[in-house]
Design a protein around this motif. Sequence first.
Motif, PDB file in Angstrom:
ATOM      1  N   LEU A 130      46.559  36.004  48.720  1.00  0.00           N
ATOM      2  CA  LEU A 130      47.915  36.557  48.676  1.00  0.00           C
ATOM      3  C   LEU A 130      48.742  35.912  47.570  1.00  0.00           C
ATOM      4  O   LEU A 130      49.509  36.582  46.881  1.00  0.00           O
ATOM      5  N   SER A 131      48.581  34.624  47.391  1.00  0.00           N
ATOM      6  CA  SER A 131      49.310  33.900  46.347  1.00  0.00           C
ATOM      7  C   SER A 131      48.984  34.465  44.966  1.00  0.00           C
ATOM      8  O   SER A 131      49.862  34.571  44.106  1.00  0.00           O
ATOM      9  N   SER A 132      47.725  34.859  44.786  1.00  0.00           N
ATOM     10  CA  SER A 132      47.311  35.408  43.489  1.00  0.00           C
ATOM     11  C   SER A 132      47.978  36.744  43.192  1.00  0.00           C
ATOM     12  O   SER A 132      47.978  37.203  42.051  1.00  0.00           O
ATOM     13  N   ARG A 141      54.190  26.705  43.416  1.00  0.00           N
ATOM     14  CA  ARG A 141      54.600  26.347  44.781  1.00  0.00           C
ATOM     15  C   ARG A 141      55.356  27.485  45.457  1.00  0.00           C
ATOM     16  O   ARG A 141      55.193  27.738  46.653  1.00  0.00           O
ATOM     17  N   GLN A 142      56.194  28.195  44.678  1.00  0.00           N
ATOM     18  CA  GLN A 142      56.931  29.338  45.220  1.00  0.00           C
ATOM     19  C   GLN A 142      55.971  30.463  45.617  1.00  0.00           C
ATOM     20  O   GLN A 142      56.155  31.107  46.644  1.00  0.00           O
ATOM     21  N   ARG A 143      54.953  30.680  44.788  1.00  0.00           N
ATOM     22  CA  ARG A 143      53.955  31.715  45.090  1.00  0.00           C
ATOM     23  C   ARG A 143      53.229  31.375  46.388  1.00  0.00           C
ATOM     24  O   ARG A 143      53.027  32.239  47.237  1.00  0.00           O
ATOM     25  N   GLU A 144      52.847  30.106  46.532  1.00  0.00           N
ATOM     26  CA  GLU A 144      52.143  29.688  47.746  1.00  0.00           C
ATOM     27  C   GLU A 144      53.047  29.812  48.971  1.00  0.00           C
ATOM     28  O   GLU A 144      52.611  30.278  50.020  1.00  0.00           O
ATOM     29  N   ASP A 145      54.307  29.397  48.834  1.00  0.00           N
ATOM     30  CA  ASP A 145      55.239  29.510  49.956  1.00  0.00           C
ATOM     31  C   ASP A 145      55.431  30.967  50.373  1.00  0.00           C
ATOM     32  O   ASP A 145      55.450  31.287  51.569  1.00  0.00           O
ATOM     33  N   LYS A 146      55.568  31.851  49.407  1.00  0.00           N
ATOM     34  CA  LYS A 146      55.729  33.278  49.718  1.00  0.00           C
ATOM     35  C   LYS A 146      54.459  33.825  50.375  1.00  0.00           C
ATOM     36  O   LYS A 146      54.529  34.632  51.299  1.00  0.00           O
ATOM     37  N   ALA A 147      53.305  33.374  49.910  1.00  0.00           N
ATOM     38  CA  ALA A 147      52.041  33.813  50.504  1.00  0.00           C
ATOM     39  C   ALA A 147      51.920  33.314  51.940  1.00  0.00           C
ATOM     40  O   ALA A 147      51.478  34.055  52.824  1.00  0.00           O
ATOM     41  N   LEU A 148      52.293  32.063  52.176  1.00  0.00           N
ATOM     42  CA  LEU A 148      52.269  31.519  53.539  1.00  0.00           C
ATOM     43  C   LEU A 148      53.184  32.322  54.459  1.00  0.00           C
ATOM     44  O   LEU A 148      52.792  32.683  55.578  1.00  0.00           O
ATOM     45  N   ALA A 149      54.385  32.590  53.989  1.00  0.00           N
ATOM     46  CA  ALA A 149      55.340  33.346  54.801  1.00  0.00           C
ATOM     47  C   ALA A 149      54.853  34.774  55.052  1.00  0.00           C
ATOM     48  O   ALA A 149      54.985  35.299  56.155  1.00  0.00           O
ATOM     49  N   ALA A 150      54.270  35.392  54.038  1.00  0.00           N
ATOM     50  CA  ALA A 150      53.768  36.755  54.190  1.00  0.00           C
ATOM     51  C   ALA A 150      52.627  36.795  55.202  1.00  0.00           C
ATOM     52  O   ALA A 150      52.597  37.655  56.092  1.00  0.00           O
ATOM     53  N   ALA A 152      51.927  34.641  57.614  1.00  0.00           N
ATOM     54  CA  ALA A 152      52.437  34.346  58.953  1.00  0.00           C
ATOM     55  C   ALA A 152      53.197  35.550  59.519  1.00  0.00           C
ATOM     56  O   ALA A 152      53.054  35.881  60.705  1.00  0.00           O
ATOM     57  N   SER A 153      53.971  36.212  58.678  1.00  0.00           N
ATOM     58  CA  SER A 153      54.720  37.393  59.129  1.00  0.00           C
ATOM     59  C   SER A 153      53.786  38.524  59.524  1.00  0.00           C
ATOM     60  O   SER A 153      53.978  39.168  60.567  1.00  0.00           O
ATOM     61  N   MET A 154      52.780  38.774  58.705  1.00  0.00           N
ATOM     62  CA  MET A 154      51.861  39.878  58.998  1.00  0.00           C
ATOM     63  C   MET A 154      51.055  39.614  60.265  1.00  0.00           C
ATOM     64  O   MET A 154      50.956  40.489  61.135  1.00  0.00           O
ATOM     65  N   VAL A 155      50.484  38.424  60.376  1.00  0.00           N
ATOM     66  CA  VAL A 155      49.686  38.107  61.564  1.00  0.00           C
ATOM     67  C   VAL A 155      50.568  38.119  62.808  1.00  0.00           C
ATOM     68  O   VAL A 155      50.221  38.713  63.833  1.00  0.00           O
ATOM     69  N   GLY A 156      51.724  37.487  62.717  1.00  0.00           N
ATOM     70  CA  GLY A 156      52.634  37.460  63.861  1.00  0.00           C
ATOM     71  C   GLY A 156      53.081  38.843  64.274  1.00  0.00           C
ATOM     72  O   GLY A 156      53.123  39.170  65.471  1.00  0.00           O
ATOM     73  N   ALA A 157      53.387  39.684  63.298  1.00  0.00           N
ATOM     74  CA  ALA A 157      53.817  41.048  63.609  1.00  0.00           C
ATOM     75  C   ALA A 157      52.696  41.835  64.279  1.00  0.00           C
ATOM     76  O   ALA A 157      52.935  42.567  65.251  1.00  0.00           O
ATOM     77  N   LEU A 158      51.477  41.672  63.785  1.00  0.00           N
ATOM     78  CA  LEU A 158      50.357  42.395  64.382  1.00  0.00           C
ATOM     79  C   LEU A 158      50.095  41.917  65.809  1.00  0.00           C
ATOM     80  O   LEU A 158      49.864  42.734  66.715  1.00  0.00           O
ATOM     81  N   VAL A 159      50.172  40.620  66.025  1.00  0.00           N
ATOM     82  CA  VAL A 159      49.984  40.069  67.379  1.00  0.00           C
ATOM     83  C   VAL A 159      51.042  40.644  68.326  1.00  0.00           C
ATOM     84  O   VAL A 159      50.720  41.113  69.419  1.00  0.00           O
ATOM     85  N   LEU A 160      52.304  40.617  67.914  1.00  0.00           N
ATOM     86  CA  LEU A 160      53.378  41.152  68.760  1.00  0.00           C
ATOM     87  C   LEU A 160      53.236  42.657  68.976  1.00  0.00           C
ATOM     88  O   LEU A 160      53.426  43.150  70.097  1.00  0.00           O
ATOM     89  N   ALA A 176      59.441  47.189  60.551  1.00  0.00           N
ATOM     90  CA  ALA A 176      60.430  46.207  60.093  1.00  0.00           C
ATOM     91  C   ALA A 176      59.766  45.089  59.279  1.00  0.00           C
ATOM     92  O   ALA A 176      60.314  44.640  58.266  1.00  0.00           O
ATOM     93  N   THR A 177      58.596  44.654  59.701  1.00  0.00           N
ATOM     94  CA  THR A 177      57.900  43.608  58.968  1.00  0.00           C
ATOM     95  C   THR A 177      57.409  44.130  57.627  1.00  0.00           C
ATOM     96  O   THR A 177      57.520  43.432  56.604  1.00  0.00           O
ATOM     97  N   ARG A 178      56.862  45.353  57.607  1.00  0.00           N
ATOM     98  CA  ARG A 178      56.460  45.962  56.331  1.00  0.00           C
ATOM     99  C   ARG A 178      57.640  46.005  55.380  1.00  0.00           C
ATOM    100  O   ARG A 178      57.531  45.608  54.215  1.00  0.00           O
TER     101      ARG A 178
END
Length: 183
Positions: A130-132, A141-150, A152-160, A176-178
Amino acid sequence: MRVSKEQAAKNRERILQAASRLMREHGIAGVGVDALAEAAGMTHGSLYSQFGSKERLVEEAVAYAISAKGGEVPEDFALDDYVSDYLSPGHRDEPASGCPFAALACEISRQSRGVRDRFTAGVRGTIALLSSRMPSTLKPRQREDKALAAAASMVGALVLARAVNDPKLSADILRATRNSLSG
């Protein structure tokens, strides 16, 4: 009766396919050796001769599921398309063939170190992927942070979205997550 190395490799692949599918569909705790053997068309003895224990099979099945799902991602993909596919009703409704992170994350913390190591390596690989795809104008570092957040958001949204029993709420979580991750 001895099995050739080629046949043993085919048997192993069949077991890993069946185990990764069943574990994503029913959870690790929800799948016993009997069900795994039956789904793979094998015997208990075949499973144990290939893997030695259910724990070792779980380790390898988790790694297999992550690798197989990662192999479905095209070399050159647009991040928005990836997010849309991931957060789709079709992906939500097919956990057996879907993302192993969303299907298994809630159980992984109670698994062996080996299983957790394989899962962690998969998460790291996904973050790197995702970072790539993050804008090149961002610092690493910003790319990695955005990838981490993305991720976590996608997995969390799918779980919910899978967990709630209200179809509209489930669809709203995905939408909403999309929307929050696009552009």
